[in-house]
Structure formats: structure tokens, C-alpha cells
Design a protein around this motif. Structure first.
Motif, PDB file in Angstrom:
ATOM      1  N   ILE A  28       0.853  -1.179   0.000  1.00 29.66           N
ATOM      2  CA  ILE A  28       0.000   0.000   0.000  1.00 29.66           C
ATOM      3  C   ILE A  28       0.893   1.235   0.000  1.00 29.66           C
ATOM      4  N   PRO A  29       0.372   2.404  -0.368  1.00 30.65           N
ATOM      5  CA  PRO A  29       1.226   3.596  -0.458  1.00 30.65           C
ATOM      6  C   PRO A  29       1.922   3.897   0.863  1.00 30.65           C
ATOM      7  N   SER A  30       3.122   4.456   0.750  1.00 32.06           N
ATOM      8  CA  SER A  30       3.841   4.865   1.959  1.00 32.06           C
ATOM      9  C   SER A  30       3.072   6.000   2.632  1.00 32.06           C
ATOM     10  N   ILE A  31       3.352   6.213   3.892  1.00 34.48           N
ATOM     11  CA  ILE A  31       2.683   7.277   4.648  1.00 34.48           C
ATOM     12  C   ILE A  31       2.922   8.628   3.973  1.00 34.48           C
ATOM     13  N   GLY A  53      11.992  -0.704   5.907  1.00 37.59           N
ATOM     14  CA  GLY A  53      12.710  -0.475   4.662  1.00 37.59           C
ATOM     15  C   GLY A  53      11.976  -0.938   3.420  1.00 37.59           C
ATOM     16  N   LYS A  54      10.849  -1.618   3.575  1.00 41.00           N
ATOM     17  CA  LYS A  54      10.121  -2.128   2.413  1.00 41.00           C
ATOM     18  C   LYS A  54       8.740  -1.505   2.263  1.00 41.00           C
ATOM     19  N   GLY A  55       8.126  -1.062   3.356  1.00 41.03           N
ATOM     20  CA  GLY A  55       6.822  -0.420   3.278  1.00 41.03           C
ATOM     21  C   GLY A  55       5.751  -1.184   4.028  1.00 41.03           C
ATOM     22  N   SER A  56       4.519  -0.801   3.759  1.00 42.58           N
ATOM     23  CA  SER A  56       3.370  -1.421   4.414  1.00 42.58           C
ATOM     24  C   SER A  56       2.625  -2.301   3.419  1.00 42.58           C
TER      25      SER A  56
END
Length: 146
Positions: free
Chosen positions: A56-59, A91-94
Motif C-alpha cells: 500500500i502507499p507509503s505514509i 525499509g520495504k513499506g506497508s
């Protein structure tokens, strides 16, 4: 894809490299913005639009795209993670968490509860008895099981 309705205007943005996600934000709603974002993501997870292990998109990216504070998005993501809907990999995201059937069942119960509350309000408004509502419910349940 983000849908952000702010003061009667719609903003539509597509983020490249990340799955499309739909978020509708209403400034006139009594629901806090972080909760609107959280609920939009939960809804898409529950109805299968967002699949297990999808990024999902980064914050920061989401905050930029829908022009909302990073702290607001962080609060929504933190709650999504605490409730087991997403996982964050350093380091990879959500990512969308593996579907928890108990979590899905609890969400379905909450949805049913909202609908039942609406039924009660309508029944009270038109002076429809509890017996009539229960009879209708039983009839409809029998109809779906045959």
C-alpha cells in the motif's frame, strides 16, 4: 487511485508502482480524517479490492497525494497495523496482512449491527412491532436456506 472530496471538490490521483487505492475524505463528516482513511482501507481489504501481501502507499506518499498531514496518515496506518489489517516491513513499506478469518467475521458482525440499528430506527419511526420485524427476519432467513 485516491478520491479526496474536500469542500465539494474531488481530487483524483494515481500513484505509480503501488496498487490503486480509493479514499474518500469528507471535511463535513463528524468522523475524524484518520478514521475515514482507516475505514476506506479496511473496506477495500474486506471486499477483496486490496489483496493479501499487496504493497500500500507509503505514509508520505499518501499524505502528499491527498494533501493530508503525515501524522494523520501515520495514525491511520498505526491503527490498521494494531488491528491486524496491515503489516509494516522496515525499509520495504506497508502491506496488506494475511486475512484473518476472525477479524473478517468481527467486521461482518459490526456491519450487521449497523444494519440492524437502521432497521430498529425505521421500525420505531413507523411504529412497526418487534414481532413483525422478527417474523419478517425469520421469513427472509427461511427463504435463503431453501
Amino acid at each position: 487511485m485516491y478520491f479526496c472530496s474536500k469542500l465539494f471538490t474531488n481530487l483524483q490521483t494515481i500513484v505509480k508502482g503501488v496498487i490503486d487505492i480509493k479514499i474518500i475524505i469528507s471535511n463535513s463528516s463528524s468522523t475524524p480524517i484518520y478514521e475515514q482513511i482507516k475505514n476506506a482501507i479496511i473496506s477495500q481489504i474486506m471486499n477483496g479490492e486490496l489483496k493479501e501481501d499487496e504493497n500500500i502507499p507509503s505514509i508520505r506518499s499518501l499524505a502528499q497525494d491527498i494533501r493530508i498531514s503525515v501524522m494523520t496518515i501515520k495514525k491511520a496506518y498505526d491503527e490498521l497495523e494494531q488491528e491486524g489489517y496491515i503489516i509494516t516491513r522496515q525499509g520495504k513499506g506497508s502491506f496488506v496482512a494475511p486475512k484473518n478469518t476472525e477479524l473478517a467475521k468481527e467486521q461482518a458482525k459490526k456491519d450487521i449491527e449497523k444494519h440492524i440499528s437502521q432497521i430498529i430506527m425505521i421500525a420505531n419511526k413507523f411504529d412497526i412491532s418487534n414481532k413483525d420485524i422478527l417474523d419478517l427476519f425469520k421469513f427472509l432467513m427461511e427463504d435463503t436456506t431453501t
